[in-house]
Design a protein around this motif. Structure first.
Motif, mmCIF file in Angstrom:
data_model
loop_
_atom_site.group_PDB
_atom_site.id
_atom_site.type_symbol
_atom_site.label_atom_id
_atom_site.label_comp_id
_atom_site.label_asym_id
_atom_site.label_seq_id
_atom_site.Cartn_x
_atom_site.Cartn_y
_atom_site.Cartn_z
ATOM 1 N N ARG A 43 35.700 -13.149 3.995
ATOM 2 C CA ARG A 43 35.334 -14.794 3.983
ATOM 3 C C ARG A 43 35.143 -15.079 5.330
ATOM 4 O O ARG A 43 35.173 -14.498 6.301
ATOM 5 N N ASN A 44 34.602 -16.326 5.576
ATOM 6 C CA ASN A 44 34.570 -17.157 6.838
ATOM 7 C C ASN A 44 35.737 -17.075 7.457
ATOM 8 O O ASN A 44 36.875 -17.328 7.000
ATOM 9 N N GLY A 45 35.652 -16.642 8.676
ATOM 10 C CA GLY A 45 36.887 -16.578 9.697
ATOM 11 C C GLY A 45 37.766 -15.354 9.326
ATOM 12 O O GLY A 45 38.810 -15.066 9.936
ATOM 13 N N ALA A 46 37.243 -14.271 8.672
ATOM 14 C CA ALA A 46 37.860 -13.139 8.490
ATOM 15 C C ALA A 46 37.771 -12.154 10.058
ATOM 16 O O ALA A 46 38.663 -11.339 9.970
ATOM 17 N N GLY A 47 37.053 -12.331 10.598
ATOM 18 C CA GLY A 47 36.698 -11.623 11.900
ATOM 19 C C GLY A 47 35.433 -10.613 11.894
ATOM 20 O O GLY A 47 35.368 -9.858 12.841
ATOM 21 N N LYS A 48 34.519 -10.924 11.065
ATOM 22 C CA LYS A 48 33.415 -10.236 11.046
ATOM 23 C C LYS A 48 32.326 -10.364 12.126
ATOM 24 O O LYS A 48 32.147 -9.456 12.805
ATOM 25 N N SER A 49 32.048 -11.744 12.422
ATOM 26 C CA SER A 49 31.460 -12.246 13.866
ATOM 27 C C SER A 49 31.791 -11.561 15.184
ATOM 28 O O SER A 49 31.266 -11.132 15.730
ATOM 29 N N THR A 50 33.155 -11.721 15.116
ATOM 30 C CA THR A 50 33.735 -11.408 16.380
ATOM 31 C C THR A 50 33.524 -9.770 16.401
ATOM 32 O O THR A 50 33.579 -9.243 17.494
ATOM 33 N N THR A 51 33.672 -9.079 15.325
ATOM 34 C CA THR A 51 33.717 -7.575 15.406
ATOM 35 C C THR A 51 32.479 -7.180 15.880
ATOM 36 O O THR A 51 32.210 -6.320 16.795
ATOM 37 N N LEU A 52 31.349 -7.743 15.286
ATOM 38 C CA LEU A 52 30.132 -7.504 15.378
ATOM 39 C C LEU A 52 29.767 -7.708 17.069
ATOM 40 O O LEU A 52 29.120 -7.016 17.623
ATOM 41 N N LYS A 53 30.311 -8.885 17.403
ATOM 42 C CA LYS A 53 29.929 -9.402 18.878
ATOM 43 C C LYS A 53 30.530 -7.981 19.806
ATOM 44 O O LYS A 53 30.178 -7.683 20.961
ATOM 45 N N MET A 54 31.708 -7.674 19.620
ATOM 46 C CA MET A 54 32.282 -6.461 20.282
ATOM 47 C C MET A 54 31.467 -5.153 20.421
ATOM 48 O O MET A 54 31.620 -4.872 21.249
ATOM 49 N N CYS A 56 28.496 -4.984 19.940
ATOM 50 C CA CYS A 56 26.962 -5.461 20.853
ATOM 51 C C CYS A 56 27.580 -5.455 22.247
ATOM 52 O O CYS A 56 26.660 -5.459 23.039
ATOM 53 N N GLY A 57 28.862 -5.580 22.461
ATOM 54 C CA GLY A 57 29.132 -5.846 24.080
ATOM 55 C C GLY A 57 28.864 -7.128 24.629
ATOM 56 O O GLY A 57 29.039 -7.583 25.661
ATOM 57 N N LEU A 58 28.980 -8.164 23.575
ATOM 58 C CA LEU A 58 28.703 -9.623 23.579
ATOM 59 C C LEU A 58 30.110 -10.214 23.821
ATOM 60 O O LEU A 58 30.190 -11.380 24.230
ATOM 61 N N ALA A 59 31.216 -9.597 23.342
ATOM 62 C CA ALA A 59 32.415 -10.102 23.572
ATOM 63 C C ALA A 59 33.451 -8.770 23.841
ATOM 64 O O ALA A 59 33.301 -7.852 23.369
ATOM 65 N N GLY A 60 34.403 -9.159 24.765
ATOM 66 C CA GLY A 60 35.371 -7.758 25.107
ATOM 67 C C GLY A 60 36.486 -8.003 24.313
ATOM 68 O O GLY A 60 36.934 -8.914 23.787
ATOM 69 N N ALA A 61 37.054 -6.501 24.080
ATOM 70 C CA ALA A 61 38.030 -6.387 23.283
ATOM 71 C C ALA A 61 39.114 -6.607 24.091
ATOM 72 O O ALA A 61 39.428 -6.422 25.271
ATOM 73 N N THR A 62 40.454 -7.181 23.437
ATOM 74 C CA THR A 62 41.872 -7.374 24.255
ATOM 75 C C THR A 62 42.336 -5.804 24.160
ATOM 76 O O THR A 62 43.013 -5.550 25.241
ATOM 77 N N SER A 63 42.249 -4.957 22.915
ATOM 78 C CA SER A 63 42.663 -3.836 23.169
ATOM 79 C C SER A 63 42.057 -2.801 22.293
ATOM 80 O O SER A 63 41.117 -3.477 21.380
ATOM 81 N N GLY A 64 41.895 -1.542 22.095
ATOM 82 C CA GLY A 64 41.541 -0.666 21.503
ATOM 83 C C GLY A 64 40.197 0.077 21.955
ATOM 84 O O GLY A 64 39.932 -0.272 23.084
ATOM 85 N N GLU A 65 39.377 0.766 21.192
ATOM 86 C CA GLU A 65 38.249 1.506 21.825
ATOM 87 C C GLU A 65 37.198 1.468 20.719
ATOM 88 O O GLU A 65 37.385 1.316 19.335
#
Length: 325
Positions: A43-54, A56-65
């Motif tokens: 659903r909207n706000g579930a974290g899809k776009s944030t995941t895809l940006k990470m 692609c290297g467009l957003a940095g992860a707080t933790s994880g690999e």
């Protein structure tokens, strides 16, 4: 194929992205097989776009690999294996499709290699995406479908192995959706791995080989199309005044039929060929039948069940759970 033999285009391990104290993506463990079309659902706000940006290297992860083709995301030249269309194509509205492509090629540092020169590559990609005849028409005057196709053409510059597309058919008319669907299938047949997010679940079900379902930043399930079809078998649904009285009676007369108690008034029976005898049986035992009929669970219904947490109760001792891939 065993788990150890599978090759993955994308793997994430405990991938997390926090904004202040809130986790938009939380401990995400995603696996996308090479050559798959991976439908990413939420659903909207579930974290899809944030995941895809990470990814692609467009957003940095707080933790994880994040690992791409077995190597860390920031391995030199690894980004060249990814093409992406996230949220919008980012077009220059006063430029033509070709001018937009030339600008992107320069930004990527694509150089002249004879037959594989940027000019030849651009011509091929404009042809593949159905934009060869747009001439000098400015991108700002393109239809939504044309803009999406140009966005995909831009993502294909550099011949990436992995395409990450965020809502590529959003806002398109039926003809545009059909054109994008055929394009994506053709790209996959040519060997590209695709990760696609979309709210149009009926369309995703027509092309996806695997699915990942995300809720509140957490991956609820990953499942192959084959296993989804096994879970979404046709069923006979019957609504009665009280399932507590109906269930033992059905179990006694049809012990080999898998039965699910969906709610206090609804039962679902799988592998039932004909339902008239069941209606008659219940009526003869003074159980009121409100409605009955055959149904088929589709991706949308399966997704909604996962989102709402309405997992039906199982009532068959011979039932075996599907192993998720």
């Amino acid at each position: 194929m065993s788990e150890s033999q599978k090759k993955y285009a994308v793997e994430t391990m405990a991938l997390t992205k926090k904004f202040k104290d809130k986790a938009a993506v939380n401990q995400l463990n995603m696996k996308v097989e090479e050559g798959a079309i991976y439908g990413f659902i939420g659903r909207n706000g579930a974290g899809k776009s944030t995941t895809l940006k990470m990814l692609c290297g467009l957003a940095g992860a707080t933790s994880g690999e994040i690992r791409l083709y077995g190597k860390p995301l920031h391995t030199p030249y690894m980004s060249q294996r990814i093409g992406s269309l996230i949220e919008s194509a980012g077009l220059y509205p006063n430029m033509s499709a070709r001018q937009n492509m030339i600008m992107k090629a320069k930004c990527l540092g694509l150089t002249d290699n004879g037959a594989n020169s940027p000019e030849n590559t651009i011509d091929k990609l404009l042809s593949v995406t159905g934009l060869s005849n747009t001439g000098n028409k400015k991108a700002g005057f393109f239809s939504m479908g044309m803009k999406q196709r140009l966005g995909i053409a831009l993502a294909l510059l550099g011949n990436p192995d992995l395409l990450i597309l965020d809502e590529p058919i959003n806002g398109l008319d039926p003809e545009g959706i059909h054109e994008i669907r055929q394009l994506l299938l053709r790209l996959n047949e040519e060997g590209k791995t695709l990760i696609i997010s979309s709210h149009i679940l009926g369309e995703l079900s027509r092309i996806s080989t695997h699915y990942g379902i995300i809720k509140d930043g957490m991956l609820v399930e990953q499942i192959s199309q084959e296993n989804l079809e096994q879970k979404c078998k046709s069923y006979f649904q019957i609504e009665v005044d009280d399932t507590k009285h109906a269930l033992p009676l059905i179990t006694e007369h049809a012990p080999d039929i898998r039965t699910e108690v969906y709610d206090n008034h609804t039962l679902r029976l799988y592998d039932l060929k004909e339902g008239a005898w069941l209606n008659q049986l219940l009526v003869e035992h003074h159980i009121q039948v409100y409605s009955s009929g055959f149904h088929h669970m589709d991706l949308e219904e399966y997704f909604l069940n996962k989102m709402d947490g309405t997992a039906p109760a199982q009532n068959n001792a011979n039932r075996t759970d599907t192993v998720l891939e």
